[in-house]
Write a protein that holds these residues in place. Structure first.
Motif, PDB file in Angstrom:
ATOM      1  N   ARG A 210       4.120  -4.488   8.037  1.00 21.46           N
ATOM      2  CA  ARG A 210       3.874  -3.089   8.518  1.00 21.46           C
ATOM      3  C   ARG A 210       4.696  -2.441   9.551  1.00 21.46           C
ATOM      4  O   ARG A 210       5.151  -1.351   9.379  1.00 21.46           O
ATOM      5  N   GLN A 230       1.064   4.922   9.538  1.00 20.25           N
ATOM      6  CA  GLN A 230       0.143   5.513   8.500  1.00 20.25           C
ATOM      7  C   GLN A 230       0.698   5.459   6.878  1.00 20.25           C
ATOM      8  O   GLN A 230      -0.080   4.775   6.328  1.00 20.25           O
ATOM      9  N   LYS A 233       0.737   1.817   6.501  1.00 24.86           N
ATOM     10  CA  LYS A 233      -0.604   1.186   6.169  1.00 24.86           C
ATOM     11  C   LYS A 233      -0.719   1.331   5.098  1.00 24.86           C
ATOM     12  O   LYS A 233      -1.567   0.635   4.013  1.00 24.86           O
ATOM     13  N   GLU A 236       0.823  -0.669   2.328  1.00 17.81           N
ATOM     14  CA  GLU A 236       0.039  -2.324   2.544  1.00 17.81           C
ATOM     15  C   GLU A 236      -1.316  -2.029   1.617  1.00 17.81           C
ATOM     16  O   GLU A 236      -1.484  -2.972   0.820  1.00 17.81           O
ATOM     17  N   LYS A 237      -1.851  -1.114   1.774  1.00 19.23           N
ATOM     18  CA  LYS A 237      -3.268  -1.087   1.273  1.00 19.23           C
ATOM     19  C   LYS A 237      -2.986  -0.799  -0.344  1.00 19.23           C
ATOM     20  O   LYS A 237      -3.915  -1.592  -1.173  1.00 19.23           O
ATOM     21  N   ASN A 240      -2.323  -3.905  -1.833  1.00 13.62           N
ATOM     22  CA  ASN A 240      -3.499  -4.787  -2.116  1.00 13.62           C
ATOM     23  C   ASN A 240      -4.035  -4.829  -3.557  1.00 13.62           C
ATOM     24  O   ASN A 240      -4.713  -5.489  -3.963  1.00 13.62           O
TER      25      ASN A 240
END
Lengths: 299, 1091
Positions: A210, A230, A233, A236-237, A240
């Motif tokens: 990140r 952000q 982030k 990254e999400k 997932n």
């Protein structure tokens, strides 16, 4: 070629294209050292990794970094002197592979010119002669008979047979073959043959962590530190969600695009929607899930 | 031979006795009849006419009619029936010539629809209506006259029932009966199949309110066409039930109901009927109101929500029938409210897919999303249906959110709730480690633990099982922490409040986008908090803390006496609530706050002794007081308990903050630990495995369970929880306590290697991941050819998927161009290849002989793909699809009687909206479609089903061999694919692999379609053995890959991600969320894989 009309475009001879500025690259691990070691030992390298994670950027960076003094042939359309002949990068020849890429496309062919035939070197031959890095992008897309062509170049021989001319090209010292391939494709028909892949050392690329990714996004897109964090982030999400209908996660490239849109004054949520959400998937429910992630992260 | 002629003459003479028309008709008919009958028969025919004419004064008319119609009738039937017909007419004539005339008159028309053997019954039907009166004779005649028209639509038995109805109605009124007869002719064609029910309803009506019959007929003709054809029968039956239950004015009701139904989507008629039928049992009067209300209701809510609406109505009905009626009429404010709430509510089922993915995105783990009901039904310590929660791997949320008036607000609440629960996972609530240092405080935990005097006061507080072994392996870090406190309940309350508060703060920091809704919901929650002044002092202090955690910093009332303490608490709490604190910080804060609060007596504070505190501006940094050491010492000795006054109020936990739900850190850590157990075992034996006794002991200490335990039943309840917990964690419980202490080991199947002795049996090794070696010759695969069934199945399926079939064919045909490759160096072709031409010219110029092959053409290159489809036909594929959603692992549900009842109840509840399609049905459909598609591109393919029971009985069914041509036999075999036994995947994969291996295609594919994890006797049961099956399957797939066979697993098990990750590793797999998407998805994947 010199004429009174001013050309409105710049073009380069393929092996004479050099990067003039140092490309921006943030190393994540020991990839720079690894690549340098491989280069000096003339071991061909295979890059694996998802799209947009920086493979191409890395090879550009390395070609610059490994640059050494080399007599630069000046650009065809450009009579200016090279600005600083000491800080040259290695020639980097990138070939995007596709289904119909034939051996002659790589090695070269005779062309008719007037009543004569002229031999034109293919990009691979040029790289071999010039001693640059030849980067075959998405190698699995190429036909299998084409990929076999590179075999002699990749072992101790370092030779490129040019059948039509009946000659063997010995690779110049600086020559290195680099392949990239994305194992994410699930097609059974598109996999690298073992005889090919075992000629390379493989380097795996992933998305950066990140913090580093935020740094990259910030640098490349010019958004402020907070927003880039952000964005990282969000990246990254979204990643997932791979395996849930998303073939590939949001790439760093997409995050940069989103950042660039934001610097141009597009509202963050909207920018992420077009640059990330809609870009990665067509599936409505995945889209709304990512939409919720975006709306949680951005105001 | 004279006799017949003489007979005819006699007849002619006899005819002279009657009015002229008789003879005239005879003469007209005679030539025609002679053709149809022989002479003797003709005479007999002629004489019958005379017999009829002789009967009464008026019967000559019947006779004339007889002669007139005879030629038209005679062709329809053999002679013996013709004479029967004559006889019937003659008998009728004895009763009434008019009747006979009508009978004869109607015959030609009726005969074409009537079976000959019914002639007699038919005449008797007419006769039954005749009662010797003039009116009855008219009715009867009318019946004969209408018969041809009626028989157009009614079968004969129906006609009989209809006449029965007319007859009973005629006892009341002949006119009405006659009118119904007329109406019936128009009506029956309209009702279609359900005439029987209609007639039956009509007959019922005669008994209850015959005056309504006519309007019923009229209503019927208007109402029925409005109802979905499939539901008309149920509609009529419903109406009949209403009549039987004393309903009045049924025709009007029917009209109204049908009016309402016509405004609804005809797809919904069936479900509405189901509700209506169920409602009938409760209150027949409410049924019409319910249906009439439906269009209005369904305008605002969905069919699924209708159920809630309906159930609420039934509930009210049971309490108060008037109120219930008003509810269904939507005339009560309560019904308005419910409707309002439902229409703006957010249903879990609808947002599940999106929110589950959202949660997975946030947490980065395979988080599942489920409704709280599921958690409660597991009975492992959670009791509230309303409170969102998480048990470490699944986030539980309420089934429906209808707290706010608008959908957006409800969804926002839903999202905040999910985010908060995921935050537990994302920001590590359950990763608490006792020895991990805090970041914001000095670590006092270790010190306190050391100082803590072992409680030796009372024996029952000492665990009676081996305490040391417990502590070694099974006391979680969370539990170790709570063990520091004598008042566990208080410490738990403080910890959860601060931890929840920390997460809130963290989420708001990390996710600014959700901040607004979050803050709003926090503010709303503040509004719902209990009046702080009404609480006794200690509870008030905890409540004070709750307010702080909800970010109320101003005007929190605190008892004057404890203002210093309150400020101190605020200072400690704010430190964790405002920054990037960790869960260990929360633990340290808990310790400090506990030290303050625990000593405060739980006493009522008079209303005037309160003071509003503002803590917002209090910028003083918290620092541990100088007497911290001493305080710790006190805690360690349990002083805080001794300081409490004797008669204080019993301490009650503060009211739960709704959006935060139920937070049970101790239980979750324990559960996670239990889940890890199988893995630990797999590696090296990591301490003693847990037994139920030990677990019960652990649970007994927990404040999280004490809260719910009913007094006196603690022992039993915690026993049950323990049992369920173990089950939940997938730990295999020993059957009897004697074996309780023994370690759990994989139950090996007896015996050694097997030998295939029968034909068509094959033996394969099996991988034992614990031994890291193969068990040699372990499984016998019995190969059988699938029995043949009905071919219609194949065709019907193709038909049902009509549009998709076309689309798929197109898509697959589009693959063909991609298979065309440019072929060069040809003498003739599409175009000149510039390279080759240049080469030719070069050769020419250099004097070499040029090649004239410089054309290219796109040629079809043989696609070289062989694929084997392996179909899971285990028993679980028999699950109806909706149920499969609920109970994905039917293996563990029904074992325990308590659970079984829960399971059964949910099943029953669902029965109303259950779809009867099974998983296997969808699998079969997918196979039909893929066959159809593969035939169009010509790949080699085989289709196999597998199941079995035990290692010596792995059944392998061939539906189509790889080298078998597609035939009708294959189509018939598909029909017979049915759920069988267990799923031993490994040997089946190995067998299919061996088949593929013999093919010499360039690309070989193995496509596995399953509905769940592999399981079989001795292959996988709960707990440890699950892993065994998964590993063997993985190894089988790996073997296939080594033989250059690509595998792909497609599963419809939503929990598939868990084990598929292990099972497939880098082999392709996909988990289908929507099983109905299977056929389409299979085709898509196949295309993608082979392109």
């Amino acid at each position: 070629m010199s004429s009174s009309t001013q050309t409105l475009y710049r073009s380069y001879i393929i092996e004479e294209y050099h990067l003039k500025e140092e490309p921006y690259y943030v190393p994540i691990g020991d990839e720079v050292e690894l690549f340098e070691a491989a280069y000096h030992q003339k071991i061909p390298v295979l890059f694996k990794g998802p799209t947009g994670c920086g493979k191409t950027k890395f090879i550009e960076y390395m070609s610059y970094r490994l640059g050494r003094p080399l007599t630069k042939i000046l650009g065809k359309t450009n009579t200016r002197k090279a600005p600083d002949s000491d800080s040259q990068s290695l020639p980097l020849i990138t070939i995007a592979c596709h289904e119909d890429l034939t051996a002659s496309d790589l090695v070269g062919r005779y062309l008719l010119e007037g009543n004569n035939t002229v031999w034109i070197d293919g990009p691979l031959s040029r790289a071999v002669k010039a001693g640059g890095i030849c980067y075959l992008d998405e190698i699995v897309e190429a036909r299998k008979d084409t990929t076999v062509l590179i075999h002699p170049l990749t072992d101790h021989r370092r030779m490129l047979p040019v059948e039509k001319r009946g000659e063997l090209l010995e690779a110049a010292d600086g020559f290195l073959l680099v392949l990239s391939y994305n194992p994410g494709y699930q097609s059974a028909l598109k996999d690298l043959k073992h005889s090919t892949r075992q000629r390379f050392v493989a380097m795996e690329f992933g998305y950066p962590p990140r913090d580093i990714e935020a740094e990259i996004v910030q640098h490349e897109s010019g958004v402020d530190a907070g927003t880039s964090l952000q964005l990282a982030k969000l990246g990254e999400k979204v990643r997932n969600l791979r395996e849930h209908g998303l073939g590939e996660g949001a790439s760093t490239r997409l995050l940069i695009y989103a950042g660039q849109l934001i610097t141009q004054g597009i509202a963050p949520r909207r920018a992420c929607q077009v640059a990330i959400n809609w870009a990665v998937t067509d599936d409505a429910s995945v889209q709304s899930s990512i939409g919720e992630l975006i709306s949680s992260i951005f105001e | 031979m004279d006799k017949p002629a003489a007979g005819l003459d006699e007849v002619r003479q006899d005819l002279g006795r009657f009015p002229a028309p008789v003879a005239e008709e005879f003469e007209k008919a005679h030539p025609l009849m002679k053709e149809a009958l022989n002479e003797a028969q003709t005479i007999a025919w002629a004489e019958s006419g005379i017999e009829i004419a002789e009967q009464t004064v008026r019967s000559w008319e019947a006779a004339a009619q007889f002669y007139r119609t005879s030629p038209k009738v005679v062709g329809f039937m053999p002679y013996n029936y013709f004479s029967k017909w004559t006889e019937c007419g003659s008998d009728l004539c004895k009763e009434s010539p008019t009747l006979a005339t009508a009978f004869f008159d109607a015959s030609p028309g009726a005969m074409s629809k009537l079976r000959s053997r019914h002639i007699e019954s038919w005449s008797r039907l007419g006769l039954s209506l005749y009662k010797g009166t003039w009116k009855s004779s008219t009715l009867s005649c009318k019946f004969f006259a209408s018969s041809p028209a009626l028989l157009e639509t009614l079968t004969f038995p129906e006609l009989e029932r209809f006449v029965g109805f007319l007859d009973s109605l005629s006892h009341r009124s002949y006119d009405l009966s006659s009118e119904c007869l007329t109406l019936g002719q128009e009506l029956f064609p309209l009702i279609g199949e359900d005439r029987g029910a209609f007639i039956s309803l009509a007959s019922t009506l005669v008994e209850t309110g015959w005056r309504e019959v006519k309007s019923f007929f009229e209503a019927g003709s208007k109402a029925l066409p409005k109802i979905d054809a499939g539901q008309r029968l149920r509609f009529l039956q419903l109406a009949e039930q209403l009549v039987k239950n004393g309903g009045t004015n049924i025709p009007t009701v029917m009209l109204e109901i049908s009016q309402s139904m016509s405004r609804l989507d005809s797809d919904s008629h069936a479900s509405i009927m189901t509700y209506a039928e169920a409602l009938l049992e409760v209150s027949p009067a409410a049924v019409p109101e319910f249906i009439k209300g439906c269009p209005l209701v369904l305008d605002r809510i969905t069919m699924t929500q209708l159920e809630r609406w309906y159930e609420e109505g039934v509930r009210i009905l049971k309490q108060n029938s008037e109120g219930g009626l008003a509810y269904f009429k939507i005339e009560s404010s309560h019904s308005e409210e419910i409707l309002e709430a439902l229409s703006s509510g957010v249903e879990f089922a609808r947002v599940k897919v999106v929110m589950e993915m959202y949660c997975r995105g946030l947490a980065g783990e395979q988080v599942k999303l489920a409704s709280t009901e599921e958690l409660v039904s597991k009975n492992i310590g959670w009791v509230s249906n309303e409170s969102p929660s998480t048990e470490g791997s699944t986030v539980f949320v309420p089934l429906i959110v209808d707290r706010y008036p608008t959908k957006d607000e409800n969804f926002a609440w839903f999202k905040v709730v999910s985010t908060h629960q995921v935050a537990h996972l994302e920001f590590g609530s359950f990763l608490f480690e006792f020895d991990e240092p805090a970041t914001l405080f000095k670590n006092l935990r270790g010190q306190l633990e050391k100082d803590k005097v072992k409680p030796v006061q009372t024996p029952q507080e000492l665990p009676d099982v081996d305490a040391t072994s417990l502590e070694q392996g099974w006391v979680t870090d969370m539990q170790r922490f709570f063990n520091l406190f004598d008042d566990r309940k208080l410490s738990l309350d403080i910890f959860t409040v601060i931890e929840d508060g920390r997460l809130d703060a963290r989420v708001k920091l990390e996710y600014p986008g959700i901040k607004r809704s979050y803050t709003r919901i926090q503010t709303d929650s503040l509004g719902e908090r209990p009046e702080i002044q009404s609480l006794p002092a200690r509870e008030a202090m905890v409540e004070f803390l709750v307010r702080l955690s909800l970010q109320q910093y101003k005007g929190i009332p605190a008892p004057q006496r404890y203002v210093t303490e309150a400020k101190k608490i605020a200072r400690i709490a704010k430190r964790v609530l405002r920054s990037m604190a960790t869960v260990e910080d929360v633990a340290e804060a808990t310790l400090r706050i506990y030290a303050v609060i625990a000593q405060i007596p739980n006493e009522e504070i008079p209303p005037e002794d309160w003071e509003d505190l503002d803590v917002g501006e209090d910028e003083e940094e918290y620092a541990d007081p100088e007497d911290m050491e001493q305080l710790l010492q006190q805690l360690a000795q349990g002083m805080e308990m001794q300081l409490r006054p004797e008669g204080e109020d019993e301490y009650d936990s503060s009211e739960e903050v709704e959006y935060r739900g139920d937070f049970k850190p101790e239980l979750v850590q324990l559960l996670t630990r239990l889940r890890m157990q199988p893995q630990d075992q797999a590696g090296e034996a990591a301490g003693e495995p847990i037994t139920q006794e030990m677990l019960e002991e652990l649970l007994k200490n927990s404040a999280e369970l004490d809260l719910q335990a009913v007094e006196g039943e603690i022992q039993q309840t915690s026993g049950q929880f323990a049992n369920n917990l173990l089950k939940e964690a997938g730990v295999n419980l020993p059957d009897s306590p004697e074996f309780g202490q023994g370690p759990l080991v994989h139950v090996d199947e007896d015996g050694g290697s097997l030998d295939p002795t029968e034909p068509q049996t094959f033996v394969y090794d099996e991988w034992d991941f614990r031994a890291e070696d193969y068990k040699p010759r372990w499984c016998i695969v019995r190969q059988k050819t699938m029995a043949e069934g009905d071919q219609a199945y194949y065709n019907t399926t193709l038909h049902n998927y009509g549009s998709l079939v076309d689309k798929v064919r197109r898509q697959f045909e589009m693959m063909v161009p991609e298979m065309f490759r440019k072929v060069r160096k040809l003498e003739d072709g599409d175009d000149i290849d510039i390279d080759d031409l240049i080469e030719a010219i070069v050769d020419m110029r250099t004097g070499a002989s040029p090649s004239d092959k410089f054309y290219w053409r796109r040629n079809k290159v043989q696609r070289d793909v062989a694929v084997a489809f392996l179909l899971d036909t285990s028993a679980s594929t028999a699950e109806a699809i909706d149920e499969a959603k609920r109970a994905p692992d039917d293996w563990d549900a029904p074992d325990d009687p308590v659970e079984y009842m829960v399971w059964l109840r949910t099943r029953r509840g669902e029965a109303m909206r259950r779809s009867y399609k099974r998983i296997i049905d969808v699998e079969k459909e997918a196979i039909v479609l893929i066959i159809n598609a593969l035939e169009s591109i010509g790949d080699v393919y085989g289709i196999y089903g597998f199941s079995g029971y035990g290692r010596e009985n792995v059944e392998f069914y061939t539906i189509k061999e790889l080298d078998e041509a597609m035939s009708d036999r294959v189509k018939r075999r598909i029909d017979r694919v049915a759920p069988l036994h267990a799923t031993r995947m490994g040997p089946a994969i190995r067998h299919a692999t061996s088949k593929l291996e013999r093919q010499d295609a360039r690309t070989k594919l193995l496509f596995l379609i399953s509905d769940g994890r592999p399981q079989d006797r001795g292959y996988s049961r709960e707990g440890v053995e699950k892993e065994y099956a998964v590993h063997d399957t993985r190894m089988a797939l790996e073997e296939a890959r080594r033989k250059d066979i690509e595998s792909f697993c497609l599963t419809v098990d939503k929990n598939g991600h868990d084990y598929l990750k292990t099972m497939c590793q880098d082999i392709g797999y996909e988990v289908l969320d929507d099983i109905y998407a299977l056929p389409e998805r299979l085709l898509y994947l196949y295309r993608r894989l082979t392109m």
